[in-house]
Structures are given as structure tokens and as C-alpha cells.
Design an enzyme around this catalytic site. Structure first.
Site, mmCIF file in Angstrom:
data_model
loop_
_atom_site.group_PDB
_atom_site.id
_atom_site.type_symbol
_atom_site.label_atom_id
_atom_site.label_comp_id
_atom_site.label_asym_id
_atom_site.label_seq_id
_atom_site.Cartn_x
_atom_site.Cartn_y
_atom_site.Cartn_z
ATOM 1 N N ARG A 1 9.086 26.927 24.928
ATOM 2 C CA ARG A 1 10.366 26.765 25.610
ATOM 3 C C ARG A 1 11.439 27.434 24.744
ATOM 4 N NH1 ARG A 1 14.419 21.834 25.547
ATOM 5 N NH2 ARG A 1 15.835 22.585 27.144
ATOM 6 N N HIS B 1 18.031 24.037 32.368
ATOM 7 C CA HIS B 1 17.007 23.276 33.119
ATOM 8 C C HIS B 1 16.325 24.158 34.166
ATOM 9 C CE1 HIS B 1 19.616 19.432 32.433
ATOM 10 N NE2 HIS B 1 18.647 19.453 31.528
ATOM 11 N N GLU C 1 8.106 20.283 33.292
ATOM 12 C CA GLU C 1 8.475 21.568 32.694
ATOM 13 C C GLU C 1 7.334 22.142 31.864
ATOM 14 O OE1 GLU C 1 12.980 21.302 31.509
ATOM 15 O OE2 GLU C 1 12.182 19.308 31.762
ATOM 16 N N ASN D 1 7.851 22.949 22.230
ATOM 17 C CA ASN D 1 9.298 22.866 22.396
ATOM 18 C C ASN D 1 9.873 22.512 21.026
ATOM 19 O OD1 ASN D 1 11.933 22.312 23.049
ATOM 20 N ND2 ASN D 1 11.457 20.807 24.640
ATOM 21 N N ARG E 1 27.674 13.765 27.431
ATOM 22 C CA ARG E 1 28.473 14.992 27.588
ATOM 23 C C ARG E 1 29.496 14.827 28.708
ATOM 24 N NH1 ARG E 1 23.456 18.947 28.107
ATOM 25 N NH2 ARG E 1 22.165 17.407 27.072
#
Ligand code: AMP
Length: 403
Positions: free
Chosen positions: A93, A183, A388, A7, A244
Site C-alpha cells: 500500500r 481510500h 483493501e 502496509n 480530523r
């Protein structure tokens, strides 16, 4: 089979080496401050092997970072592999696959070009993911197959009614402005695990998956396919998050920018980095800090938690409406997996849709897949740790085995 999962960010690179068939993790770690002063962390998961914690390693580019990872994995004292040839494939990823990728894919020159074409949709992430891929090719050569697994791919099954923004249609046609969602690897992993836990086929289930961490999103998964999700063109949309804002009237931006003479870049920085539960509370983006502050009587910390839980509950209700019912609600990621109090708050008052008060004893457990539904609940409420990296490794293995 050994799959190296990468990643890559602009100055960092997370990695895991795992066996997708057994789920066994052999090693994981992190390269930080690539292009600056290089810090390398290596955590072998094999008894008797020693870890490295943020040691200085020169990493002027991602290629040296990948080389450091490989050196550690095959190190004669603390490595977990005898040689690099034991790495069967690499899974990457990749954040944005636009409308080009609805599933994971073997990396070829053509695919790399298509990923590059998605760069404008994720200018901070995709170029970094590509740098990670190119660095792997530079170090491993082209004999080791590499696969791209996209955050957006799972959401590509959304119907137009869920992904279309109500702005002039030409912006979709010309510029691909639409909801994509993120996601996806996590939502796919936990929805599949939910079906397994319930002993049912995913094709027969309506599941709402709540990935609640520092970044948060919810997905409606009907018959195994995503039909709606809270994030949008970018990961700024939907729920309020650590820093956020989530969804908000665009008019607020116009007002603040005009009054305080801010540039678009400054405004976006506020919405991405200074908003969410941090913005409301003024305390922290971390829910543990908010819990502690709220317990000491900090009203804004309590309000931040309440706003977050309220929005999660609102989306659960709206996705039940979108799917015409719900069989299971899944909680995952940092907050979803670890906070019994928030899970309770987020599911309170949902009796009208068949969710009764959670089972306190089950809800108090941690670190495992668990059904926390209360007595008589028609809807199963599940806590499922996400993974993940394992999903990326499983996709990579499936593609490589078929070559
Ligand atoms: P993630 O992005 O999935 O790693 O989630 C990180 C977030 O999980 C952190 O910001 C914390 O707010 C939250 N978190 C982790 N442990 C707990 C906990 N025990 N209670 C509440 N929140 C937690």
C-alpha cells in the site's frame, strides 16, 4: 498464488498473506514499535497453528520486521508456508501517487523514484511506505516481484472541475496543489462488489461509496470511474472524522492561531488529532463511545453524531447532483459496516431522490454483503465489507501474471 500484502508506517507494519484467486487469508499480523522496543503479532488463519500476540522481537529497522514476518510464515510448527519461495509477490500500500499513478504498478527503480517525488505531498506516509518496500527488497532480494497500490490512484479519473482548488492557478501548475482523494482502493473494491451484487455492469451504474471509519471519505463513481471524492490534497479534507476536522473555513485557523499564538504545526495537530467527533463531543473519537454517551444524555456526543450524519447526507445529495442521479449508495468500513443506527440516520429524508426508509431487518444484520434498501426504493442501499488487502493482492497478482 500467495501474495504478501504490506502496509508500512513509520514505526509499524501491517501484513497479510493471502491467495487473490480464492480470497483465502492464510495469516495476518502487525509489527509495532519498530525502532523502539519491537512488538510482533502473528495470527495464522490455519487450524491448529498458534498465534503470537505482541511478543517482544528486536526490530531496530523495518528490515528486521519483514524478517520476523517471513520467519513466522515459514516457522516449522506454526508457519503457513513450507518455504519463502512460496511467496509469489509482494503488494505494497502506498498512500500518495500524485498525478503520476492512475493504477497499480510493478516496482522498478524508475517507479521508486517517481514515488519519492510524491513524498512532499504525503510527508508522513510515503517515506514510510518506501522504507517498507526497500526493507522487502533487502530481505527477499529482487527475484520476488513487488507492486505498489496507491490510495490516490482510483481518484485520478476525476475531471479538472472536481479536482481544481479555487486558489491562484500557479499553485497547481508549480506545486500540484489539487484534490487527490484517498481510500481509493476501498472505493474501487466496494464499487466493483456493488455492481456484482446488483448483477449489472459497473459501466452502467452511478454509485456513491461511503467509506466511514476512523478516517472517512465518500466517492462518486460514475460508469466505473471516480468523478469526485471528499478528501483532498491530504486526508484532512471532507467529512468530519474521528479526530480530523474535515472541511472548514480557513479563516478559523487564522483566528485561532492569532488569538492563542499557535504555530502552524500546533494548529495542524489540533485539526488532525483533536478535532472531528472527538473535538465536538470531548468524549471520544470512537462512534461506539459516542453512541453510549449520547444514550446517557450527553448532548455534545449526540451533536457530534448529528454533525457527522448531516455531512454524509449532504455529500450524498451533492454527488447525486454531480452524477445526474444515483443507482446505489454503499456503506463500508468500521462505522459504515457496523452501525445500523447511523446508516438509518444518514439515509433519512432522501425520499426526494428515491431512497425510502431502510429495511430494518436487513439493516440489523452484520458482517456480510447485504442490500438494506427499503420497499419501493429506486436507489439500492448496500452494506459491503471492504477488503483493501484483497484488492491489493488482486492487483499484484494481475500485474505479476502478465510479466
Ligand atoms: P475503521 O477505521 O474502518 O477500522 O473504523 C473504526 C471505527 O468504526 C471506530 O472508530 C468505531 O467508531 C467504528 N465502529 C466499529 N464498530 C462500530 C459499531 N458497532 N457501531 C458504531 N461504530 C462502530
Amino acid at each position: 498464488m500467495n501474495i504478501l500484502v504490506i502496509n508500512a508506517g513509520s514505526s509499524s507494519l501491517k501484513y497479510q498473506l493471502l491467495d487473490p484467486d480464492t480470497g483465502v487469508l492464510l495469516a495476518k499480523g502487525l509489527c509495532e514499535r519498530i525502532g523502539i522496543d519491537g512488538l510482533f503479532t502473528y495470527k495464522p488463519q490455519v487450524e491448529g497453528k498458534q498465534a503470537l500476540d505482541a511478543v517482544s522481537v528486536a526490530m531496530p529497522t523495518h528490515s528486521e520486521a519483514i524478517q520476523a514476518v517471513l520467519n513466522a510464515l515459514v516457522d516449522k510448527d506454526n508457519g503457513v508456508l513450507a518455504s519463502m519461495s512460496e511467496i509469489d509477490a509482494v503488494g505494497h500500500r502506498v498512500v500518495h501517487g500524485g498525478e503520476s499513478f492512475a493504477s497499480s504498478v510493478l516496482l522498478t527503480d524508475e517507479v521508486l523514484k517517481a514515488i519519492e517525488e510524491c513524498n512532499p505531498l504525503a510527508p508522513l506516509h510515503n517515506p514510510a511506505n518506501l522504507i517498507g518496500i526497500n526493507a522487502c527488497t533487502a530481505v527477499l532480494g529482487d527475484k520476488v516481484p513487488q507492486v505498489a497500490v496507491f490510495d490516490t490512484a482510483f481518484h485520478q479519473t476525476m475531471p479538472a472541475v472536481a479536482y481544481t482548488y479555487a486558489i491562484p492557478y500557479e499553485y497547481y501548475e508549480k506545486d500540484k496543489m489539487r484534490r487527490y482523494g484517498f481510500h481509493g482502493t476501498s472505493h474501487r473494491f466496494v464499487s466493483a462488489r456493488a455492481a456484482a451484487m446488483l448483477g449489472k455492469k459497473i459501466e452502467d451504474l452511478k454509485i456513491i461509496t461511503c467509506h466511514l471509519g476512523n478516517g472517512s471519505s465518500i466517492a462518486a463513481v460514475k460508469n466505473g470511474k471516480c468523478v469526485d471524492t471528499t478528501m483532498g490534497l491530504t486526508p484532512l479534507a471532507g467529512l468530519p472524522m474521528g479526530t480530523r476536522s474535515g472541511d472548514m473555513d480557513a479563516g478559523v485557523m487564522e483566528y485561532i492561531m492569532a488569538k492563542y499564538d499557535l504555530s502552524m504545526k500546533e494548529m495542524m495537530n489540533i485539526l488532525n488529532k483533536k478535532s472531528g467527533v472527538l473535538g465536538i463531543s470531548g468524549v471520544s473519537s470512537d462512534f461506539r463511545d459516542l453512541d453510549a454517551a449520547a444514550a446517557e444524555g450527553n448532548k455534545r456526543a449526540a451533536l457530534a453524531i448529528d454533525v457527522f450524519c448531516y455531512d454524509v447526507k449532504k455529500y450524498i445529495g451533492s454527488y447525486a447532483a454531480a452524477m445526474g442521479g444515483v443507482d446505489a449508495i454503499v456503506f463500508t468500513a468500521g462505522v459504515g459496516e457496523n452501525s445500523p443506527a447511523l446508516r438509518k440516520a444518514m439515509t433519512e429524508g432522501l425520499e426526494y431522490m428515491g431512497v425510502t426508509a431502510l429495511n430494518d431487518e436487513a439493516n440489523g444484520k452484520r458482517g456480510q454483503e447485504i442490500d438494506v434498501s427499503g420497499e419501493g426504493s429506486k436507489v439500492r442501499v448496500l452494506v459491503i465489507p471492504t477488503n483493501e488487502e484483497l484488492m491489493i493482492a488482486m492487483d499484484t497478482a494481475e500485474i505479476v501474471k502478465a510479466l
